[in-house]
Write a protein that holds these residues in place. Structure first.
Motif, short mmCIF file in Angstrom:
data_model
loop_
_atom_site.label_atom_id
_atom_site.label_comp_id
_atom_site.label_asym_id
_atom_site.label_seq_id
_atom_site.Cartn_x
_atom_site.Cartn_y
_atom_site.Cartn_z
N ALA A 65 53.69 32.94 35.20
CA ALA A 65 53.04 34.18 34.61
C ALA A 65 54.06 35.29 34.82
O ALA A 65 54.76 35.40 35.83
N TRP A 87 48.60 31.82 43.10
CA TRP A 87 47.27 31.73 42.30
C TRP A 87 47.57 30.93 40.87
O TRP A 87 48.36 31.42 40.23
N SER A 122 54.74 39.08 36.30
CA SER A 122 54.27 39.86 37.39
C SER A 122 54.67 41.01 37.03
O SER A 122 55.98 41.51 36.71
N SER A 173 44.62 38.14 32.41
CA SER A 173 45.30 39.00 33.26
C SER A 173 44.46 39.46 34.56
O SER A 173 43.23 39.55 34.31
N PHE A 174 45.00 40.04 35.43
CA PHE A 174 44.30 40.54 36.72
C PHE A 174 45.20 41.75 37.04
O PHE A 174 46.27 41.63 37.34
N GLY A 226 45.43 30.81 38.50
CA GLY A 226 44.89 31.78 37.43
C GLY A 226 43.43 31.10 37.34
O GLY A 226 43.03 29.81 37.34
N PHE A 266 48.90 36.00 45.27
CA PHE A 266 48.53 36.66 43.89
C PHE A 266 49.45 36.13 42.93
O PHE A 266 49.13 35.58 41.97
N ILE A 267 50.64 36.58 43.16
CA ILE A 267 51.70 36.46 42.28
C ILE A 267 52.34 35.14 42.12
O ILE A 267 52.46 34.44 40.97
N ARG A 321 50.15 39.42 35.90
CA ARG A 321 49.56 39.68 37.17
C ARG A 321 50.17 41.10 37.65
O ARG A 321 51.16 41.02 38.03
N SER A 326 36.12 39.91 40.89
CA SER A 326 37.46 40.46 41.48
C SER A 326 37.45 40.41 43.01
O SER A 326 38.54 40.03 43.51
N PHE A 345 43.12 35.06 47.58
CA PHE A 345 44.56 35.59 47.72
C PHE A 345 44.63 35.51 49.01
O PHE A 345 45.79 35.21 49.67
#
Length: 436
Positions: A262, A433, A264, A308-309, A435, A429-430, A80, A355, A362
């Motif tokens: 995940a 989320w 970050s 990934s994002f 995923g 988001f970090i 992320r 996106s 988020f």
């Protein structure tokens, strides 16, 4: 503004004040990371990484990557990523800068990036950046320099000598922008040593062992401190909001995230304002090389990138009440109304509907508002590191940013709520989320 938001904004102001150059911004972020227990890495050495731990590394002292390794392998959970840039449009000092003209000492400058020139006149200017020097042992070293006091000014021409100044006043960067440092009292037979000798004295006063200044990367900056503005202090006014506001919010989000499944990552590149094509810019290999080291073999790297994002954070154009016609009538972001999702059909921004929907999610998780921006169909559009990341990495990208006025001026204006909103969305988001 809540007490928590007020504390956040004060920390943002402190960060802006401590970061008059890209190198200072990186140094300030390193201090924050080390205080949070992150460990330094060196690109030239082997890495031994542990899940749940935080790490950082820099390149050229002007770009930085920090990450916290997730509990799950990166090829399973992805990375992320938050991206921003450390540089801002400014006036950079030329290598042989001294100008002795008509009894005044001036320094020649280059315009770095898309500078809005008029606001640079009649400001109290100082110098900051990196200085490379030789010490008594003959070794080359580098030091950060922030003079931190007014030493120069670019005086305007009086309106009596230019009666059309308020109608049409063209600025020639070569002729009209060299700042005045004072009335010359130096030997005109060898003017090229004036600046280097002065820099040598400044570094020696700071405790550095300097025998000779070899080179430098210095920019002028406005010494006026950041401030809260407005009857209710709804606005924040400062230099370099574009894009240190994004660097700060990204760093804040990374540090607020503890151990998670995940990985970050925050990347803050130099040279975005001039196209990103450098070893430290987004077009360079810095981020990709780190990601490949995290993943290992090629197939694992490809699996990681597919999961990934990347959130590209760079400030957006807020609707200006005196120039409202410069915005599309349905896409005029307002200050203190939340982060802006930036879209462009010609891919000047990397956002697509997927996106955009993810970043909206988020914001919903963080319970903060958000807005959308599309430039007028009859106007050109700026760009960010977002399209670069999408092209180089093949990763999903959204371009977002806090709305602001006076972009690329020596002093810019944003809202006191928007950096907080953006930081909360990035934290969601970090950490929240799951995923997709």
């Amino acid at each position: 503004m809540t007490q928590q938001q007020a504390a956040f904004n004060q920390s943002l102001i402190d960060f802006l004040q401590a970061s008059p150059s890209p190198a200072h911004a990186v140094s300030t972020m390193v201090r924050e990371l080390e205080a949070a227990g992150f460990t330094a890495l060196n690109e030239s050495e082997a890495w031994q990484l542990e899940p749940g731990q935080g790490y950082w590394l820099t390149r050229g002292g002007r770009s930085i990557i920090a990450f916290r390794l997730g509990e799950q392998p990166v090829f399973e959970a992805g990375v992320r990523m938050i991206g921003a840039h450390t540089d801002s449009p400014c006036l950079k000092v030329k290598p042989n800068a001294e100008l002795l003209r008509h009894g005044y000492l001036q320094l020649g400058v280059e315009v770095y990036g898309g500078v809005l020139m008029h606001p640079w006149f009649d400001r109290d200017l100082s110098l900051a950046g990196q200085v490379h020097f030789r010490n008594a042992a003959g070794k080359l070293q580098v030091a950060l320099l922030d003079v931190a006091k007014p030493i120069a000014v670019i005086p305007s021409l009086a309106i009596h000598l230019n009666r059309e100044a308020n109608k049409n006043s063209e600025i020639n960067a070569q002729l009209h922008l060299p700042p005045v440092l004072g009335i010359d009292a130096h030997d005109e037979s060898n003017p090229s040593l004036v600046l280097r000798e002065w820099l040598r004295s400044q570094l020696r006063q700071a405790g550095h062992d300097v025998t000779q200044v070899i080179d430098y990367d210095l920019c002028f900056y406005d010494t006026q401190a950041p401030a809260l503005v407005g009857l209710e202090q709804e606005l924040i006014s400062s230099a370099r909001l574009d894009n240190l506001l994004s660097c700060y919010t990204g760093l804040n989000a990374l540090l607020a995230n503890g151990k998670s499944a995940a990985t970050s990552l925050l990347v803050c590149n130099d040279h975005e304002e001039v196209g990103s094509s450098s070893a430290t810019g987004a077009h360079g290999p810095f981020l990709e090389s780190v990601l490949r080291r995290l993943s290992g073999e090629e197939q694992l790297y490809q699996r990681m990138m597919a999961r990934s994002f990347f959130v590209s954070c760079d400030n957006a154009h807020a609707l200006h009440p005196n120039y409202a016609d410069k915005h599309d009538e349905n896409h005029g972001p307002k200050i203190n109304a939340g982060p802006v999702i930036k879209m462009n059909a010609n891919q000047r921004y990397a956002t697509n509907s997927e996106s955009s929907a993810l970043f909206s999610h988020f914001c919903d998780l963080a319970q903060v508002p958000y807005q959308r921006f599309v430039v007028r169909a009859d106007m050109g559009c700026g760009s960010t590191i977002g399209p670069v990341a999408a092209t180089k990495l093949g990763v999903r990208v959204v371009d977002v940013g806090a709305p602001q006025w006076s972009m690329h001026s020596i002093r810019e204006t944003a809202g006191t709520k928007d950096a907080w909103y953006l930081s909360q969305a990035l934290q969601a988001f970090i950490s929240e989320w799951e995923g997709d």
